[in-house]
Design a protein around this motif. Sequence first.
Motif, PDB file in Angstrom:
ATOM      1  N   PHE A   1       0.891  -1.167   0.000  1.00 38.81           N
ATOM      2  CA  PHE A   1       0.000   0.000   0.000  1.00 38.81           C
ATOM      3  C   PHE A   1       0.924   1.210   0.000  1.00 38.81           C
ATOM      4  O   PHE A   1       1.468   1.585   1.050  1.00 38.81           O
ATOM      5  CB  PHE A   1      -0.889   0.027   1.249  1.00 38.81           C
TER       6      PHE A   1
ATOM      7  N   PHE B   1       4.167   1.127   2.071  1.00 40.07           N
ATOM      8  CA  PHE B   1       4.041   0.129   3.134  1.00 40.07           C
ATOM      9  C   PHE B   1       3.830  -1.266   2.551  1.00 40.07           C
ATOM     10  O   PHE B   1       2.911  -1.497   1.756  1.00 40.07           O
ATOM     11  CB  PHE B   1       2.846   0.492   4.030  1.00 40.07           C
TER      12      PHE B   1
ATOM     13  N   GLY C   1      -3.237  -5.948  12.100  1.00 39.51           N
ATOM     14  CA  GLY C   1      -2.321  -5.282  11.169  1.00 39.51           C
ATOM     15  C   GLY C   1      -1.285  -6.199  10.557  1.00 39.51           C
ATOM     16  O   GLY C   1      -0.414  -5.754   9.816  1.00 39.51           O
ATOM     17  N   SER C   2      -1.386  -7.512  10.810  1.00 37.60           N
ATOM     18  CA  SER C   2      -0.358  -8.420  10.297  1.00 37.60           C
ATOM     19  C   SER C   2      -0.588  -8.822   8.832  1.00 37.60           C
ATOM     20  O   SER C   2       0.274  -9.462   8.238  1.00 37.60           O
ATOM     21  CB  SER C   2      -0.273  -9.671  11.187  1.00 37.60           C
ATOM     22  N   GLY C   3      -1.738  -8.464   8.274  1.00 35.38           N
ATOM     23  CA  GLY C   3      -1.968  -8.729   6.855  1.00 35.38           C
ATOM     24  C   GLY C   3      -2.977  -9.831   6.568  1.00 35.38           C
ATOM     25  O   GLY C   3      -3.150 -10.237   5.415  1.00 35.38           O
ATOM     26  N   LYS C   4      -3.690 -10.282   7.579  1.00 33.93           N
ATOM     27  CA  LYS C   4      -4.643 -11.388   7.403  1.00 33.93           C
ATOM     28  C   LYS C   4      -5.757 -11.019   6.421  1.00 33.93           C
ATOM     29  O   LYS C   4      -6.051 -11.769   5.492  1.00 33.93           O
ATOM     30  CB  LYS C   4      -5.257 -11.788   8.763  1.00 33.93           C
ATOM     31  N   SER C   5      -6.378  -9.870   6.652  1.00 37.18           N
ATOM     32  CA  SER C   5      -7.454  -9.448   5.749  1.00 37.18           C
ATOM     33  C   SER C   5      -6.924  -9.224   4.342  1.00 37.18           C
ATOM     34  O   SER C   5      -7.545  -9.640   3.352  1.00 37.18           O
ATOM     35  CB  SER C   5      -8.115  -8.151   6.238  1.00 37.18           C
ATOM     36  N   THR C   6      -5.779  -8.589   4.259  1.00 41.12           N
ATOM     37  CA  THR C   6      -5.186  -8.318   2.946  1.00 41.12           C
ATOM     38  C   THR C   6      -4.951  -9.628   2.208  1.00 41.12           C
ATOM     39  O   THR C   6      -5.264  -9.741   1.016  1.00 41.12           O
ATOM     40  CB  THR C   6      -3.863  -7.541   3.111  1.00 41.12           C
TER      41      THR C   6
HETATM   42  P1  ADP Z   1      -5.166  -7.604   9.705  1.00 42.94           P
HETATM   43  O1  ADP Z   1      -6.374  -8.071   8.971  1.00 42.94           O
HETATM   44  O2  ADP Z   1      -4.188  -8.683  10.026  1.00 42.94           O
HETATM   45  O3  ADP Z   1      -5.512  -6.805  10.929  1.00 42.94           O
HETATM   46  P2  ADP Z   1      -4.795  -5.944   7.375  1.00 42.94           P
HETATM   47  O4  ADP Z   1      -4.581  -6.913   6.288  1.00 42.94           O
HETATM   48  O5  ADP Z   1      -6.131  -5.309   7.484  1.00 42.94           O
HETATM   49  O6  ADP Z   1      -4.357  -6.608   8.760  1.00 42.94           O
HETATM   50  O7  ADP Z   1      -3.738  -4.780   7.249  1.00 42.94           O
HETATM   51  C1  ADP Z   1      -2.356  -5.025   7.132  1.00 42.94           C
HETATM   52  C2  ADP Z   1      -1.633  -3.693   7.077  1.00 42.94           C
HETATM   53  O8  ADP Z   1      -1.933  -3.046   5.856  1.00 42.94           O
HETATM   54  C3  ADP Z   1      -2.021  -2.741   8.190  1.00 42.94           C
HETATM   55  O9  ADP Z   1      -0.862  -2.050   8.612  1.00 42.94           O
HETATM   56  C4  ADP Z   1      -2.987  -1.804   7.531  1.00 42.94           C
HETATM   57  O10 ADP Z   1      -2.949  -0.549   8.128  1.00 42.94           O
HETATM   58  C5  ADP Z   1      -2.476  -1.765   6.111  1.00 42.94           C
HETATM   59  N1  ADP Z   1      -3.576  -1.533   5.164  1.00 42.94           N
HETATM   60  C6  ADP Z   1      -4.639  -2.335   4.958  1.00 42.94           C
HETATM   61  N2  ADP Z   1      -5.454  -1.854   4.008  1.00 42.94           N
HETATM   62  C7  ADP Z   1      -4.886  -0.686   3.584  1.00 42.94           C
HETATM   63  C8  ADP Z   1      -5.219   0.303   2.609  1.00 42.94           C
HETATM   64  N3  ADP Z   1      -6.318   0.173   1.840  1.00 42.94           N
HETATM   65  N4  ADP Z   1      -4.391   1.342   2.466  1.00 42.94           N
HETATM   66  C9  ADP Z   1      -3.270   1.475   3.217  1.00 42.94           C
HETATM   67  N5  ADP Z   1      -2.878   0.575   4.144  1.00 42.94           N
HETATM   68  C10 ADP Z   1      -3.668  -0.493   4.334  1.00 42.94           C
END
Ligand code: ADP
Length: 245
Positions: free
Chosen positions: A16, A19, A42-47
């Motif tokens: 992102f 980052f 914030g570890s990237g699970k959703s991503t």
């Molecule tokens: P988790 O689901 O493990 O809590 P995420 O996958 O939501 O983590 O997010 C992983 C990292 O990517 C976090 O630091 C979050 O802030 C960042 N992030 C997620 N989505 C976005 C986005 N659309 N833009 C910028 N940063 C993002």
Amino acid sequence: MTADPIVRMVNVEKWFGEFQALRNISLDVHKGEKIVLCGPSGSGKSTLIRCINQLEKIEQGKIRVNGIELTEGKQNVETIRQEVGMVFQQFNLFPHLTVLENCMLAPTKVRKASKADAAATAMRFLERVKIPEQAEKYPAQLSGGQQQRVAIARALCMSPKIMLFDEPTSALDPEMVNEVLDTMTDLAQEGMTMVVVTHEMGFARKVADRVIFMDRGEIVETADPETFFTSPQQERTKTFLGQVM
Ligand code: ADP
Ligand code: MG
């Protein structure tokens, strides 16, 4: 295993801006397999799971879903999304549609099912998640647990090859968590391929074939639940388990 995996991720990198959200992620999900994905916020699970149906684009690496390459154009993305069921923390039901209409929408619009067929399928899955009597209600008239079960039924109406769950019980009042976990356990026992992001470690122990621990965009440790919970290898995993157990 010889059969093609339902999902194959190879050296996936996701940024992102500046980052890096995913680092060198490689993961196969085989047919019928149940994977629990855990790790700190914030570890990237959703991503990671959003990349599987291209709700997020990847910068590097490859993702195949059901044998189709995701990085080869828009047509494939549409095809893939039909095969991948997704359930979110916030249900994401359409508020202006009834429960039944929510379940009929994608099958009629995307799969071109007849209304009668779509309604019959919807009722079948509403029975599976044990709320057929709510079919004519609107989402706001249901409890959180009921809404989440509708979201699961709605996804199942598309006959997905895999179901992705992103913290499906995190927004629920405590007394409703189990009804949703029970529904997911039933689905697992029926053989559905599932990737579940959850902090419900009891569910992970009971249902998962593999537990994957992520931290800072990396897969840090992968193990069967017994090994994962009784003898984790990595310090970061031990610290995390100390916090959630
Ligand atoms: P988790 O689901 O493990 O809590 P995420 O996958 O939501 O983590 O997010 C992983 C990292 O990517 C976090 O630091 C979050 O802030 C960042 N992030 C997620 N989505 C976005 C986005 N659309 N833009 C910028 N940063 C993002
Ligand atoms: Mg998340």
